[in-house]
Write a protein that holds these residues in place. Structure first.
Motif, mmCIF file in Angstrom:
data_model
loop_
_atom_site.group_PDB
_atom_site.id
_atom_site.type_symbol
_atom_site.label_atom_id
_atom_site.label_comp_id
_atom_site.label_asym_id
_atom_site.label_seq_id
_atom_site.Cartn_x
_atom_site.Cartn_y
_atom_site.Cartn_z
ATOM 1 N N VAL A 106 10.357 1.974 -48.614
ATOM 2 C CA VAL A 106 9.296 2.303 -47.683
ATOM 3 C C VAL A 106 8.674 1.002 -47.195
ATOM 4 O O VAL A 106 8.433 0.086 -47.985
ATOM 5 N N PRO A 107 8.395 0.863 -45.893
ATOM 6 C CA PRO A 107 7.829 -0.389 -45.389
ATOM 7 C C PRO A 107 6.493 -0.705 -46.046
ATOM 8 O O PRO A 107 5.698 0.183 -46.346
ATOM 9 N N ASP A 108 6.230 -2.023 -46.272
ATOM 10 C CA ASP A 108 4.955 -2.443 -46.842
ATOM 11 C C ASP A 108 3.851 -2.420 -45.802
ATOM 12 O O ASP A 108 2.675 -2.384 -46.135
ATOM 13 N N SER A 109 4.204 -2.471 -44.543
ATOM 14 C CA SER A 109 3.223 -2.465 -43.466
ATOM 15 C C SER A 109 3.721 -1.561 -42.351
ATOM 16 O O SER A 109 4.911 -1.270 -42.269
ATOM 17 N N PRO A 110 2.810 -1.072 -41.503
ATOM 18 C CA PRO A 110 3.232 -0.154 -40.448
ATOM 19 C C PRO A 110 4.307 -0.737 -39.542
ATOM 20 O O PRO A 110 4.311 -1.929 -39.247
ATOM 21 N N THR A 111 5.223 0.111 -39.123
ATOM 22 C CA THR A 111 6.241 -0.265 -38.152
ATOM 23 C C THR A 111 5.851 0.351 -36.817
ATOM 24 O O THR A 111 5.922 1.558 -36.654
ATOM 25 N N PRO A 112 5.384 -0.455 -35.860
ATOM 26 C CA PRO A 112 4.866 0.107 -34.613
ATOM 27 C C PRO A 112 5.973 0.678 -33.743
ATOM 28 O O PRO A 112 7.139 0.299 -33.846
ATOM 29 N N GLY A 113 5.579 1.619 -32.888
ATOM 30 C CA GLY A 113 6.478 2.096 -31.862
ATOM 31 C C GLY A 113 7.398 3.215 -32.277
ATOM 32 O O GLY A 113 8.296 3.572 -31.515
ATOM 33 N N ARG A 114 7.202 3.786 -33.449
ATOM 34 C CA ARG A 114 8.036 4.899 -33.858
ATOM 35 C C ARG A 114 7.396 6.225 -33.459
ATOM 36 O O ARG A 114 6.187 6.321 -33.265
ATOM 37 N N SER A 115 8.242 7.260 -33.385
ATOM 38 C CA SER A 115 7.803 8.565 -32.906
ATOM 39 C C SER A 115 7.966 9.610 -34.001
ATOM 40 O O SER A 115 9.041 9.719 -34.597
ATOM 41 N N ALA A 116 6.924 10.374 -34.239
ATOM 42 C CA ALA A 116 6.968 11.490 -35.186
ATOM 43 C C ALA A 116 6.695 12.791 -34.439
ATOM 44 O O ALA A 116 5.769 12.875 -33.633
ATOM 45 N N ILE A 167 -1.269 13.808 -40.325
ATOM 46 C CA ILE A 167 -1.152 13.182 -39.005
ATOM 47 C C ILE A 167 -1.892 11.850 -38.937
ATOM 48 O O ILE A 167 -1.348 10.857 -38.422
ATOM 49 N N PRO A 168 -3.121 11.741 -39.459
ATOM 50 C CA PRO A 168 -3.780 10.422 -39.427
ATOM 51 C C PRO A 168 -3.000 9.361 -40.201
ATOM 52 O O PRO A 168 -2.940 8.199 -39.788
ATOM 53 N N TYR A 169 -2.376 9.757 -41.301
ATOM 54 C CA TYR A 169 -1.574 8.819 -42.082
ATOM 55 C C TYR A 169 -0.388 8.307 -41.262
ATOM 56 O O TYR A 169 -0.077 7.109 -41.284
ATOM 57 N N LEU A 170 0.265 9.211 -40.541
ATOM 58 C CA LEU A 170 1.378 8.795 -39.702
ATOM 59 C C LEU A 170 0.907 7.823 -38.625
ATOM 60 O O LEU A 170 1.544 6.786 -38.377
ATOM 61 N N ARG A 171 -0.202 8.136 -37.993
ATOM 62 C CA ARG A 171 -0.722 7.248 -36.944
ATOM 63 C C ARG A 171 -1.104 5.892 -37.519
ATOM 64 O O ARG A 171 -0.858 4.849 -36.907
ATOM 65 N N ASP A 172 -1.698 5.893 -38.705
ATOM 66 C CA ASP A 172 -2.063 4.630 -39.343
ATOM 67 C C ASP A 172 -0.826 3.791 -39.662
ATOM 68 O O ASP A 172 -0.936 2.565 -39.822
ATOM 69 N N ASN A 173 0.317 4.441 -39.767
ATOM 70 C CA ASN A 173 1.555 3.728 -40.070
ATOM 71 C C ASN A 173 2.427 3.506 -38.835
ATOM 72 O O ASN A 173 3.635 3.303 -38.940
ATOM 73 N N GLY A 174 1.785 3.541 -37.676
ATOM 74 C CA GLY A 174 2.446 3.098 -36.458
ATOM 75 C C GLY A 174 3.206 4.159 -35.690
ATOM 76 O O GLY A 174 3.919 3.833 -34.743
ATOM 77 N N PHE A 175 3.050 5.438 -36.058
ATOM 78 C CA PHE A 175 3.771 6.492 -35.357
ATOM 79 C C PHE A 175 2.956 7.047 -34.197
ATOM 80 O O PHE A 175 1.755 7.281 -34.322
ATOM 81 N N ASP A 176 3.642 7.258 -33.097
ATOM 82 C CA ASP A 176 3.111 8.086 -32.019
ATOM 83 C C ASP A 176 3.443 9.526 -32.384
ATOM 84 O O ASP A 176 4.616 9.867 -32.551
ATOM 85 N N VAL A 177 2.432 10.373 -32.544
ATOM 86 C CA VAL A 177 2.637 11.722 -33.084
ATOM 87 C C VAL A 177 2.544 12.758 -31.973
ATOM 88 O O VAL A 177 1.562 12.813 -31.232
ATOM 89 N N LEU A 218 7.490 10.810 -46.147
ATOM 90 C CA LEU A 218 7.517 10.762 -44.687
ATOM 91 C C LEU A 218 8.024 9.392 -44.206
ATOM 92 O O LEU A 218 8.861 9.304 -43.317
ATOM 93 N N LEU A 219 7.499 8.340 -44.821
ATOM 94 C CA LEU A 219 7.925 6.993 -44.406
ATOM 95 C C LEU A 219 9.363 6.725 -44.793
ATOM 96 O O LEU A 219 10.113 6.102 -44.032
#
Length: 241
Positions: free
Chosen positions: A5-15, A35-45, A236-237
């Motif tokens: 699992v990434p140590d930091s958010p990976t921007p630009g991914r889509s959930a 959903i907030p967790y996904l957004r905090d980790n760089g996902f467009d939800v 999820l990650l």
């Protein structure tokens, strides 16, 4: 894809969050928890209230993770084909409880994709004591981590834990990589004559895509358990492309 699992958010991914089905599993409230967790980790939800989006090949090609919370219900052939094609091409698929392990009972292809199907949750008391409420099936039980769990990014650092909620008896196959199990005890009023051990958390590789299933998660209060929430969030990650 990476093993950890990434140590930091990976921007630009889509959930893509697909939710609905039986209201007893609180599909809106449960998915809103993550959903907030996904957004905090760089996902467009993106949130959809039906499975129709699965049939849109253009949309699905850009999805890195599908979070499904759709208990029972039905799915059209072209919708399921779209979901399977996306997973085979690398889209991750993750969920909990009946939202992923008890979806689309009429589809053998879906069952093969997920690798496990809810069959039963044994009641906590005899027939004469039941009230007909969901709580009839709330039983104290243990979630036991497998040896593989110690090194897996979803479960590393966690220990066995107990829950009082529905205990899923699931039918599975050995393509699954099982991270946790639970054992349904014999009931004096039940027709089975020995304890039954089933996967409670598993992962599965399908084509290029990763699948994560966590069977605990009947309602929001179960998902808020620190162990369950950690497993789902990490799952999820891990599953995401």
């Amino acid at each position: 894809m990476h093993d950890d699992v990434p140590d930091s958010p990976t921007p630009g991914r889509s959930a893509l969050v697909v939710r609905g089905g039986w209201d007893g599993h609180q599909p809106v409230e449960a998915t809103d928890l993550f959903i907030p967790y996904l957004r905090d980790n760089g996902f467009d939800v993106r949130v959809e209230e039906s499975t129709a989006v699965y049939a849109d090949a253009q949309v699905m090609a850009g999805v890195d993770l599908v979070v499904q919370c759709m208990t029972m219900s039905t799915i059209e052939r072209e919708e399921l084909a779209g979901l399977i094609a996306a997973v085979e091409a690398g889209t991750g698929l993750a969920g909990w409880h009946g939202g992923i392990a008890d979806s689309y009972r009429n589809s053998a292809d879906y069952l093969q994709l997920i690798g496990g199907q809810f069959a039963h949750h044994a009641a906590a008391m005899g027939p004469d004591e039941r009230t007909g409420e969901q709580s009839d099936n709330y039983v104290r039980h243990r979630i036991e981590l497998t040896p593989a769990a110690a090194e897996h990014p979803i479960t590393a650092g966690l220990s066995d834990f107990e829950l009082t909620t529905e205990q899923y008896w699931v039918l599975t196959d050995d393509l699954n990589d099982v991270l946790a199990t639970t054992t349904t005890d014999v009931r004096p009023w039940g027709p089975w004559n020995r304890p039954i051990t089933c996967p409670a958390v598993w992962t599965r590789q399908w084509g290029q895509g990763r699948i994560m299933v966590c069977t605990p998660g009947h309602r929001v209060e179960v998902l808020e358990d620190p162990n369950v929430r950690t497993i789902v969030e990490r799952g999820l990650l891990w599953a995401a492309r």
